[in-house]
Design a protein around this motif. Structure first.
Motif, PDB file in Angstrom:
ATOM      1  N   ASP A  76       9.202 -10.847   4.845  1.00  0.00           N
ATOM      2  CA  ASP A  76       9.257  -9.462   5.313  1.00  0.00           C
ATOM      3  C   ASP A  76       7.882  -9.029   5.804  1.00  0.00           C
ATOM      4  O   ASP A  76       6.966  -9.835   5.884  1.00  0.00           O
ATOM      5  CB  ASP A  76       9.807  -8.541   4.210  1.00  0.00           C
ATOM      6  CG  ASP A  76       8.944  -8.516   2.965  1.00  0.00           C
ATOM      7  OD1 ASP A  76       8.302  -9.547   2.660  1.00  0.00           O
ATOM      8  OD2 ASP A  76       8.887  -7.491   2.294  1.00  0.00           O
ATOM      9  N   GLY A  77       7.764  -7.766   6.166  1.00  0.00           N
ATOM     10  CA  GLY A  77       6.503  -7.269   6.723  1.00  0.00           C
ATOM     11  C   GLY A  77       6.585  -7.224   8.234  1.00  0.00           C
ATOM     12  O   GLY A  77       7.568  -6.737   8.797  1.00  0.00           O
ATOM     13  N   ARG A 222       8.415 -15.050  -2.088  1.00  0.00           N
ATOM     14  CA  ARG A 222       8.283 -14.079  -1.001  1.00  0.00           C
ATOM     15  C   ARG A 222       7.056 -14.405  -0.165  1.00  0.00           C
ATOM     16  O   ARG A 222       5.998 -14.766  -0.710  1.00  0.00           O
ATOM     17  CB  ARG A 222       8.114 -12.685  -1.605  1.00  0.00           C
ATOM     18  CG  ARG A 222       7.909 -11.592  -0.584  1.00  0.00           C
ATOM     19  CD  ARG A 222       7.623 -10.263  -1.264  1.00  0.00           C
ATOM     20  NE  ARG A 222       7.431  -9.216  -0.284  1.00  0.00           N
ATOM     21  CZ  ARG A 222       6.716  -8.103  -0.487  1.00  0.00           C
ATOM     22  NH1 ARG A 222       6.139  -7.892  -1.669  1.00  0.00           N
ATOM     23  NH2 ARG A 222       6.574  -7.215   0.461  1.00  0.00           N
ATOM     24  N   LEU A 224       4.993 -12.223   2.573  1.00  0.00           N
ATOM     25  CA  LEU A 224       4.813 -10.936   3.245  1.00  0.00           C
ATOM     26  C   LEU A 224       3.935 -11.188   4.467  1.00  0.00           C
ATOM     27  O   LEU A 224       2.841 -11.748   4.334  1.00  0.00           O
ATOM     28  CB  LEU A 224       4.132  -9.969   2.269  1.00  0.00           C
ATOM     29  CG  LEU A 224       3.634  -8.638   2.834  1.00  0.00           C
ATOM     30  CD1 LEU A 224       4.794  -7.786   3.346  1.00  0.00           C
ATOM     31  CD2 LEU A 224       2.835  -7.883   1.767  1.00  0.00           C
ATOM     32  N   ARG A 226       1.569  -9.799   7.222  1.00  0.00           N
ATOM     33  CA  ARG A 226       0.699  -8.627   7.202  1.00  0.00           C
ATOM     34  C   ARG A 226      -0.045  -8.427   8.521  1.00  0.00           C
ATOM     35  O   ARG A 226      -0.238  -9.378   9.275  1.00  0.00           O
ATOM     36  CB  ARG A 226      -0.336  -8.779   6.083  1.00  0.00           C
ATOM     37  CG  ARG A 226       0.302  -9.028   4.716  1.00  0.00           C
ATOM     38  CD  ARG A 226      -0.768  -9.010   3.668  1.00  0.00           C
ATOM     39  NE  ARG A 226      -1.589  -7.823   3.812  1.00  0.00           N
ATOM     40  CZ  ARG A 226      -1.815  -6.934   2.847  1.00  0.00           C
ATOM     41  NH1 ARG A 226      -1.298  -7.106   1.653  1.00  0.00           N
ATOM     42  NH2 ARG A 226      -2.579  -5.895   3.072  1.00  0.00           N
ATOM     43  N   HIS A 230      -4.645 -10.475   3.515  1.00  0.00           N
ATOM     44  CA  HIS A 230      -3.909 -10.149   2.293  1.00  0.00           C
ATOM     45  C   HIS A 230      -4.876  -9.627   1.223  1.00  0.00           C
ATOM     46  O   HIS A 230      -6.041 -10.015   1.200  1.00  0.00           O
ATOM     47  CB  HIS A 230      -3.190 -11.405   1.799  1.00  0.00           C
ATOM     48  CG  HIS A 230      -2.298 -11.193   0.615  1.00  0.00           C
ATOM     49  ND1 HIS A 230      -1.450 -10.118   0.517  1.00  0.00           N
ATOM     50  CD2 HIS A 230      -2.113 -11.919  -0.514  1.00  0.00           C
ATOM     51  CE1 HIS A 230      -0.785 -10.206  -0.636  1.00  0.00           C
ATOM     52  NE2 HIS A 230      -1.175 -11.288  -1.276  1.00  0.00           N
TER      53      HIS A 230
END
Ligand SMILES: Nc1nc2c(c(=O)[nH]1)N[C@H]1C(S)=C(S)[C@@H](COP(=O)(O)O)O[C@H]1N2
Ligand SMILES: [Mo]
Length: 376
Positions: A76-77, A222, A224, A226, A230
């Motif tokens: 996601d992200g 997960r 992510l 970005r 991070h």
């Protein structure tokens, strides 16, 4: 080393079930969390068997999963379609890849720094080269559709913090998108042809070859995506960062003069004979060398503590990020001798005779490997 093993047998090995089935030459250098490195003579196989592979945990081992095929990885992200893929779907939807690749802890070699630095005291054995099977992270990220703003990954797993005394959240590191999209960066479900062992990340982990092992996230749940670097656990100014310029013990810590540790430096180890062995007057010396993102240009051997060096014969790596195995025929007079190995990478960086580049957290110490043998 002998003392290490004795200590190991008495303490960690007796207690930690994650060491069950590991070769006795995988010895404990940290108990809470469990950290164990491999004696170089146990790294003599072209492919490091799983029972000889080093262990580096920052928390506990993740609890076993009932149904690995339904283990879910979310992406996601900064993506157009956030994904939640089960391991079964990952296996089904993406092309499988098997490659022999290096994994090495960022602290490998730390014990050779003087003065001693913080952190687990690795010798040369925080590294191994296994056959990893999985799918390209690239293919999964393409399926999720990266937005133009995608710059960096953040990795999350299911390993819990150690205990109430060590409540810090589990490790969560990340990499720039270019490395995530590199064809050699894999989402891995098998090691040496079998399901991952629990301690190595069952059922799913990242293998980001050539870089500090801390970005090869185990028990991965997960990723992510970005817009910027991070900010997870161990992405702080201290961890996995190295000084831009040479610094000395006692220099003030200035975080603006540090950069992320990414590729590991060049290193070689002699894997046969073993340190302390008795050998005949003529023998074949064997070893392995690797150089992070770079390749190994040459390996040299010295039998007179660095006064003279001669080239070892190199065998071709199977694929990118595989280590380079080497051999040399050695003839020695009776008595005690030291055998040294020194590798040089494709950018002409060679291993120093003593660890250089001291830094407060003790990353990237890569002095030449030195062992002693007796010719009877
Ligand atoms: N979830 C999770 N992944 C992790 C870690 C961890 O503590 N938790 N340790 C990292 C570090 S520092 C290293 S060097 C490698 C070691 O992998 P191995 O134990 O399979 O040899 O895993 C990395 N992945
Ligand atoms: Mo590590």
């Amino acid at each position: 080393m002998k003392d290490q093993n004795a200590k190991d047998v008495l303490s960690g090995r007796a207690r930690d079930p994650a060491l069950n089935g590991k070769d006795p030459r995988v010895f404990v250098i940290g108990e809470q969390p469990l950290v164990a490195e491999t004696r170089p003579d146990a790294l003599d196989d072209d492919t490091t068997p799983t029972d000889k592979f080093f262990i580096r945990n920052n928390g506990k081992i993740a609890p076993p999963t009932e149904d690995p095929e339904r283990w879910t990885l979310s992406i996601d992200g900064e993506v157009n379609n956030a994904l939640a893929l089960t391991l079964g779907e990952i296996r089904q939807k993406f092309a499988h890849v098997t490659q022999r690749m290096m994994l090495e802890c960022g602290g490998n070699g730390r014990a050779y720094f003087s003065p001693e630095t913080e952190g687990v005291q690795w010798h040369h054995g925080g590294a191994g080269c296994a056959e990893w099977t999985g799918v390209r992270l690239r293919d999964v990220l393409l399926a999720a559709g990266l937005k133009e703003t995608a710059r960096y990954t953040g990795h999350f797993g299911s390993d819990p913090a150690l205990d109430a005394q060590h409540p810090s959240p589990p490790i969560s590191r990340g990499i720039p998108i270019a490395k995530a999209m590199d064809e050699n960066t894999l989402l891995v479900f098998a090691m040496n042809g079998k399901d991952l062992l629990p301690v190595h990340g069952l059922p799913l982990r990242l293998v980001v070859p050539g870089w500090t092992g801390s970005v090869s996230h185990k028990w991965l749940t997960r990723i992510l995506i970005r817009k910027d670097r991070h900010d997870g656990t161990l992405m702080d100014p201290w961890h996995y960062r190295v000084p831009v310029r040479v610094m000395s013990y006692g220099d003030k810590f200035d975080p603006t003069k540090f950069v992320d540790l990414e590729s590991m430096p060049v290193r070689s180890i002699i894997t046969s004979p073993a340190d302390g062995a008795r050998v005949g007057a003529n023998f074949t010396l064997r070893g392995a060398a690797w150089a992070g993102d770079r390749s190994v240009r040459q390996v040299e051997i010295s039998t007179d503590k660095g006064a003279n060096w001669r080239k070892a014969a190199l065998s071709a790596p199977k694929n990118r990020y595989d280590w380079t195995r080497f051999t040399a025929q050695v003839t020695l007079r009776p008595g005690m001798h030291e055998l040294w190995s020194r590798a040089t990478d494709s950018e002409n960086n060679a291993q120093p005779e003593e660890a250089l580049g001291w830094n407060p957290q003790g990353y990237c110490a890569n002095p030449v490997h030195k062992i002693k043998v007796t010719v009877s």
